[in-house]
Enzyme design. Structure first.
Site, short mmCIF file in Angstrom:
data_model
loop_
_atom_site.label_atom_id
_atom_site.label_comp_id
_atom_site.label_asym_id
_atom_site.label_seq_id
_atom_site.Cartn_x
_atom_site.Cartn_y
_atom_site.Cartn_z
CG ASN A 7 -1.83 1.16 1.30
OD1 ASN A 7 -1.41 2.29 1.05
ND2 ASN A 7 -3.09 0.94 1.62
CG HIS A 10 1.05 6.46 4.65
ND1 HIS A 10 0.04 7.39 4.79
CD2 HIS A 10 0.70 5.40 5.40
CE1 HIS A 10 -0.89 6.89 5.60
NE2 HIS A 10 -0.51 5.68 5.98
CG HIS A 43 -8.29 4.11 0.92
ND1 HIS A 43 -8.47 4.01 2.28
CD2 HIS A 43 -9.51 4.44 0.40
CE1 HIS A 43 -9.74 4.27 2.57
NE2 HIS A 43 -10.38 4.54 1.45
CD GLU A 70 -7.00 -0.25 1.00
OE1 GLU A 70 -7.24 0.77 1.67
OE2 GLU A 70 -6.11 -1.04 1.27
CB THR A 101 -9.25 1.76 7.07
OG1 THR A 101 -8.88 2.50 5.92
CG2 THR A 101 -10.62 1.17 6.87
CD GLU A 151 -7.15 -6.21 3.09
OE1 GLU A 151 -7.38 -5.95 1.91
OE2 GLU A 151 -6.36 -5.54 3.80
CG HIS A 191 -5.16 -1.73 9.38
ND1 HIS A 191 -4.72 -1.16 10.55
CD2 HIS A 191 -5.66 -0.73 8.64
CE1 HIS A 191 -4.95 0.13 10.49
NE2 HIS A 191 -5.51 0.43 9.35
N1 PXP Z 1 -5.72 -3.12 4.08
C1 PXP Z 1 -6.65 -2.13 4.10
C2 PXP Z 1 -8.02 -2.45 3.61
C3 PXP Z 1 -6.33 -0.83 4.55
O1 PXP Z 1 -7.27 0.12 4.57
C4 PXP Z 1 -5.00 -0.57 4.97
C5 PXP Z 1 -4.63 0.81 5.44
O2 PXP Z 1 -4.85 1.74 4.47
C6 PXP Z 1 -4.06 -1.62 4.90
C7 PXP Z 1 -4.45 -2.88 4.48
C8 PXP Z 1 -2.63 -1.40 5.28
O3 PXP Z 1 -2.51 -1.08 6.63
P1 PXP Z 1 -1.11 -0.58 7.18
O4 PXP Z 1 -0.83 0.74 6.53
O5 PXP Z 1 -1.33 -0.49 8.64
O6 PXP Z 1 -0.09 -1.61 6.78
#
Ligand code: PXP
Length: 238
Positions: A7, A10, A43, A70, A101, A151, A191
């Site tokens: 992801n 950031h 996202h 997302e 999230t 997920e 997450h």
């Molecule tokens: N999966 C989903 C659906 C998410 O919304 C996020 C955070 O945006 C993640 C995975 C990744 O989470 P993290 O940034 O804590 O690794």
């Protein structure tokens, strides 16, 4: 072995802090893929705090692995996804004031709405994943909705791991995963996963993909720091 979806939201958070062009999430995605990422996740939030529409449109052209979008289950986002045609759409809850999230989608309470979104997307060939808590009521709702994937939100496990007592949360995820697979759902997780807590999750059987963002981005900044400072030092040293 699960696939690794990275992801890159950031990267855009850092860019948006200055409304500049860099760092560019498109460049970051290419580096992630070069390093072995099996997919790129972004996202597109309603408040556009990080990833922007133009990022996603460019990523659709440049990502060579697997693009997971997302999104909130809103009519505007469904239209956007139908035009974009990501490789997967992950439906997530969205609240403007949240930092990230913060919980799973309440698919059980929003079944009609979520089922409509699943039908609209999967009916046009876009597999849908529901980001839910590892709870039986949510898995049952996901099954009713017709989504191909779930997920599981691993945030509670991640917190419990760092508090030194991960067993109960881990068991909850493992049980939900086994049940989901038996019922024919594909299972992703994500997450809060980081370099300390990811192994037990990665070793679970039958997990299709782990989606990891914050910990990878945080580490990338630190492992890249010496090189970045050294390159600048060379330029200012006359
Ligand atoms: N999966 C989903 C659906 C998410 O919304 C996020 C955070 O945006 C993640 C995975 C990744 O989470 P993290 O940034 O804590 O690794």
């Amino acid at each position: 072995m699960p696939k690794l979806g990275v992801n890159i939201d950031h990267v855009a958070t850092l860019r948006q802090a200055r409304r500049e062009l860099r760092p560019d999430p498109v460049e970051a995605a290419a580096l992630c893929e070069r390093a072995g990422a099996d997919g790129i996740t972004v996202h597109l939030r309603e408040d556009r705090r990080h990833i922007q529409e133009h990022d996603v449109v460019t990523l659709r052209r440049t990502v060579t692995t697997h693009l997971n979008l997302e999104m909130a289950a809103t009519p505007a986002m469904i239209d956007f996804a139908l035009n974009l045609r990501p490789d997967m759409a992950t439906l997530v809850p969205e609240r403007r004031e949240e930092l990230t999230t913060e919980g799973g989608l309440d698919a059980a309470a929003r079944l009609a709405e979520i089922s409509g979104a699943v039908l609209a997307l999967q009916g046009r060939g876009i597999p849908v994943s529901l980001f839910i808590e590892p709870e039986m009521s949510q898995v049952e709702a996901a099954l009713k909705s017709g989504a191909a994937f779930v997920e599981f939100h691993t945030g509670a496990y991640a917190r419990a791991f760092h508090a030194g007592a991960p067993d109960a949360e881990f068991a909850r995820i493992a049980t939900a995963a086994v049940y989901s697979r038996r019922q024919g759902l594909q299972v992703n997780m994500g997450h809060g996963l980081d370099y300390d807590n990811v192994r037990p999750i990665a070793e679970l059987e039958g997990v299709w993909e782990l989606n990891i963002g914050h910990s990878i981005m945080a580490r990338a900044i630190l492992v890249g720091m010496e090189r970045a400072v050294g390159d600048m030092k060379a330029l200012v040293t006359v």
